[in-house]
Motif scaffolding. Structure first.
Motif, PDB file in Angstrom:
ATOM      1  N   ASP A   5      56.628  61.917  43.366  1.00 21.17           N
ATOM      2  CA  ASP A   5      56.945  61.075  44.172  1.00 21.17           C
ATOM      3  C   ASP A   5      56.381  61.037  45.642  1.00 21.17           C
ATOM      4  O   ASP A   5      57.440  61.616  46.171  1.00 21.17           O
ATOM      5  CB  ASP A   5      58.426  60.880  43.921  1.00 21.17           C
ATOM      6  N   CYS A   7      58.125  60.528  48.636  1.00 21.37           N
ATOM      7  CA  CYS A   7      59.759  59.475  48.668  1.00 21.37           C
ATOM      8  C   CYS A   7      59.425  59.747  50.675  1.00 21.37           C
ATOM      9  O   CYS A   7      60.719  60.482  51.059  1.00 21.37           O
ATOM     10  CB  CYS A   7      60.707  60.590  48.083  1.00 21.37           C
ATOM     11  N   TYR A  10      63.707  59.739  51.280  1.00 18.20           N
ATOM     12  CA  TYR A  10      64.519  61.135  50.806  1.00 18.20           C
ATOM     13  C   TYR A  10      65.149  61.937  52.076  1.00 18.20           C
ATOM     14  O   TYR A  10      63.787  62.178  52.916  1.00 18.20           O
ATOM     15  CB  TYR A  10      63.748  62.336  49.611  1.00 18.20           C
ATOM     16  N   VAL A  17      68.995  56.902  47.430  1.00 21.58           N
ATOM     17  CA  VAL A  17      68.344  57.876  47.431  1.00 21.58           C
ATOM     18  C   VAL A  17      67.831  59.142  47.074  1.00 21.58           C
ATOM     19  O   VAL A  17      67.319  59.414  46.267  1.00 21.58           O
ATOM     20  CB  VAL A  17      67.401  56.807  48.036  1.00 21.58           C
ATOM     21  N   TYR A  20      70.391  59.725  43.039  1.00 16.51           N
ATOM     22  CA  TYR A  20      68.865  59.023  42.248  1.00 16.51           C
ATOM     23  C   TYR A  20      67.198  60.234  41.903  1.00 16.51           C
ATOM     24  O   TYR A  20      67.328  60.358  41.207  1.00 16.51           O
ATOM     25  CB  TYR A  20      67.518  57.809  42.660  1.00 16.51           C
ATOM     26  N   SER A  93      58.002  55.733  47.284  1.00 16.53           N
ATOM     27  CA  SER A  93      58.823  54.610  46.707  1.00 16.53           C
ATOM     28  C   SER A  93      59.726  53.817  48.191  1.00 16.53           C
ATOM     29  O   SER A  93      61.008  54.219  48.486  1.00 16.53           O
ATOM     30  CB  SER A  93      60.237  55.749  46.394  1.00 16.53           C
ATOM     31  N   SER A  94      59.107  53.597  48.801  1.00 13.27           N
ATOM     32  CA  SER A  94      58.899  52.295  49.692  1.00 13.27           C
ATOM     33  C   SER A  94      57.127  51.870  49.998  1.00 13.27           C
ATOM     34  O   SER A  94      56.751  52.204  50.014  1.00 13.27           O
ATOM     35  CB  SER A  94      59.682  52.713  50.863  1.00 13.27           C
ATOM     36  N   HIS A 116      62.848  51.303  46.555  1.00 16.99           N
ATOM     37  CA  HIS A 116      64.147  51.926  46.550  1.00 16.99           C
ATOM     38  C   HIS A 116      64.861  50.798  47.308  1.00 16.99           C
ATOM     39  O   HIS A 116      65.953  51.447  47.770  1.00 16.99           O
ATOM     40  CB  HIS A 116      63.430  53.229  47.476  1.00 16.99           C
ATOM     41  N   HIS A 117      63.810  49.808  48.039  1.00 14.27           N
ATOM     42  CA  HIS A 117      63.987  49.003  49.377  1.00 14.27           C
ATOM     43  C   HIS A 117      64.261  47.953  48.910  1.00 14.27           C
ATOM     44  O   HIS A 117      62.872  47.532  48.841  1.00 14.27           O
ATOM     45  CB  HIS A 117      63.693  49.841  50.618  1.00 14.27           C
ATOM     46  N   GLU A 296      71.226  45.172  47.884  1.00  8.45           N
ATOM     47  CA  GLU A 296      70.712  46.986  47.392  1.00  8.45           C
ATOM     48  C   GLU A 296      69.931  46.447  46.263  1.00  8.45           C
ATOM     49  O   GLU A 296      69.359  45.059  45.149  1.00  8.45           O
ATOM     50  CB  GLU A 296      72.064  46.942  45.847  1.00  8.45           C
ATOM     51  N   THR A 297      69.600  47.487  45.719  1.00  3.86           N
ATOM     52  CA  THR A 297      68.396  47.568  44.350  1.00  3.86           C
ATOM     53  C   THR A 297      68.834  48.294  43.874  1.00  3.86           C
ATOM     54  O   THR A 297      67.921  47.400  42.382  1.00  3.86           O
ATOM     55  CB  THR A 297      66.806  48.266  45.098  1.00  3.86           C
ATOM     56  N   PHE A 298      69.677  48.997  43.717  1.00  2.00           N
ATOM     57  CA  PHE A 298      70.200  49.162  42.574  1.00  2.00           C
ATOM     58  C   PHE A 298      71.331  49.501  41.789  1.00  2.00           C
ATOM     59  O   PHE A 298      71.468  49.334  40.962  1.00  2.00           O
ATOM     60  CB  PHE A 298      70.360  50.819  42.772  1.00  2.00           C
TER      61      PHE A 298
END
Length: 391
Positions: A5, A7, A10, A17, A20, A93-94, A116-117, A296-298
């Motif tokens: 990943d 990321c 992070y 994030v 997660y 993840s972005s 994530h965004h 929010e994405t989550f």
């Protein structure tokens, strides 16, 4: 599988994030996968976890507006790590620099973009909601949709943790958008962690007796979280009813948030709580969650609060809205403090036992992060198998 990943968001002191990623390292190892996270850091470093899982920090410049986070600049060190690891799955993840770095690697791997965004919600909708319709905003930001299509469509999947985000991305022309719902830490968040002494202490911080209502807010102090709206809404209600707010978090706009509280004794700011059990205890000991962000994405905080047995007061947009249900939630127009205050009042006026029972029933069926990662890894394994069969 070996999953790497890249990321970009992070950071050791990050928020959702970080939560997660640490869950993915632990659950991935338990399920027999090797998870490697490449993250920007202030120095090159490797942190080892079980089953060969690790976080590899690549020295990178800090973001100017939040120095806890970094930004990949030079692709070469990331590509060198990928050449050495040869992952089965490469995640980005972005949709920013980290995705370009992952996209430009020449190796063979299944490629997945994990959203994530949500930039459109975080900025465009937040800026122009109330001025124009979403369709008009999307047309004016077509240049950015083109960017997202070019980026995301170069990956095999675009993973979304909420159905509303998947629907919007698919409608915007992004192929391969898959909804794999988020979950909470199994066995951590529960109504059973409610402690009246913790509740009493938090209300005392808010200069209120234990007969008052204790609201909880959790999140970074950044513009898309819209804490000034939440603070204004609680202040309006607190002028009429005994209500306090404990707001847990920090961030680059902390000074602005403190200034907005303006010494209101019924609104107290606490630093982030890193211990998950302690956080779960605080959550379960409050009376309701109030949230401000529609980007929010989550919806992770809302999911954790619901798993703790809390009713929800949340915007009617973004991933948190996907979690809402009339039995245990009140929703309001994002960014509207008057509407948020009305939503709080509606919740306070509801029959308490019925509301609590509905929230506890929802907590008993909460989806876990184990469920999420099992579905995610199965999606990857099936796609790899199909690619091999096609080859």
């Amino acid at each position: 599988m070996k999953i790497v990943d890249v990321c970009e968001f992070y950071a050791p002191e990050g928020g959702g994030v970080r939560t997660y990623i640490h869950a993915k390292l632990a659950i991935g190892a338990r399920l027999g996968h090797q998870i490697i996270v490449i993250a920007p850091g202030n120095r090159a470093e490797v942190v080892e976890y079980e089953n060969g899982c690790r976080i590899i920090y690549v020295k990178a410049p800090a973001l100017p507006f939040d120095k806890k986070y970094g930004m990949f600049w030079d692709a070469a060190p990331v590509h060198a790590i990928l050449d050495a690891e040869q992952p089965d799955v490469l995640e980005a993840s972005s949709p920013w620099r980290g995705a370009w770095v992952a996209r430009s690697w020449q190796g063979q791997a299944l490629r997945s973009m994990f959203m994530h965004h949500d930039p459109i919600s975080a900025w465009a909708y937040r800026w122009f909601d109330g001025v124009a319709t979403r369709d008009v905003i999307d047309r004016q930001f077509e240049w950015f949709w083109r960017y997202l299509r070019r980026m995301c469509n170069s990956f095999d999947f675009t993973i979304c943790a909420s159905p509303s985000l998947q629907k919007r991305l698919t409608g915007g022309g992004i192929r391969g958008a898959v909804n794999i719902p988020m979950g909470v830490d199994a066995g951590v968040f529960s109504p059973a962690r409610r402690h009246m002494s913790v509740r009493r202490d938090l209300l005392a911080r808010c200069s209120l007796p234990d007969t008052a209502t204790l609201l909880l807010g959790i999140g970074r102090h950044t513009p898309e979280k819209r804490w000034p709206c939440v603070i204004d809404a609680v202040a309006r209600v607190a002028a009429k009813r005994p209500v306090g707010l404990v707001l847990i978090g920090n961030g680059h706009q902390q000074a602005s948030v403190i200034e907005h509280v303006s010494g209101n004794p019924h609104i107290q700011l606490l630093e982030p709580v890193r211990n998950r059990t302690a956080l779960a205890t605080i959550m379960a000991s409050c009376d309701a969650l109030v949230h401000g962000s529609s980007a929010e994405t989550f919806g992770l905080v809302a999911s954790e609060a619901l798993a703790s047995g809390l009713p929800l007061i949340i915007p009617n947009g973004g991933a948190v809205a996907d979690i809402a249900h009339p039995d245990f939630s009140e929703t309001y127009t994002p960014g509207n403090a008057h509407a948020a205050a009305d939503a709080i009042m509606r919740l306070l006026d509801r029959e308490g036992d019925q509301l609590q029972s509905a929230a506890h029933r929802a907590a008993a069926t909460a989806r876990t992060l184990d469920d999420h990662f099992a579905a995610l890894f199965q999606t990857y394994a099936q796609a790899i198998s199909e690619k091999r069969e096609a080859a």
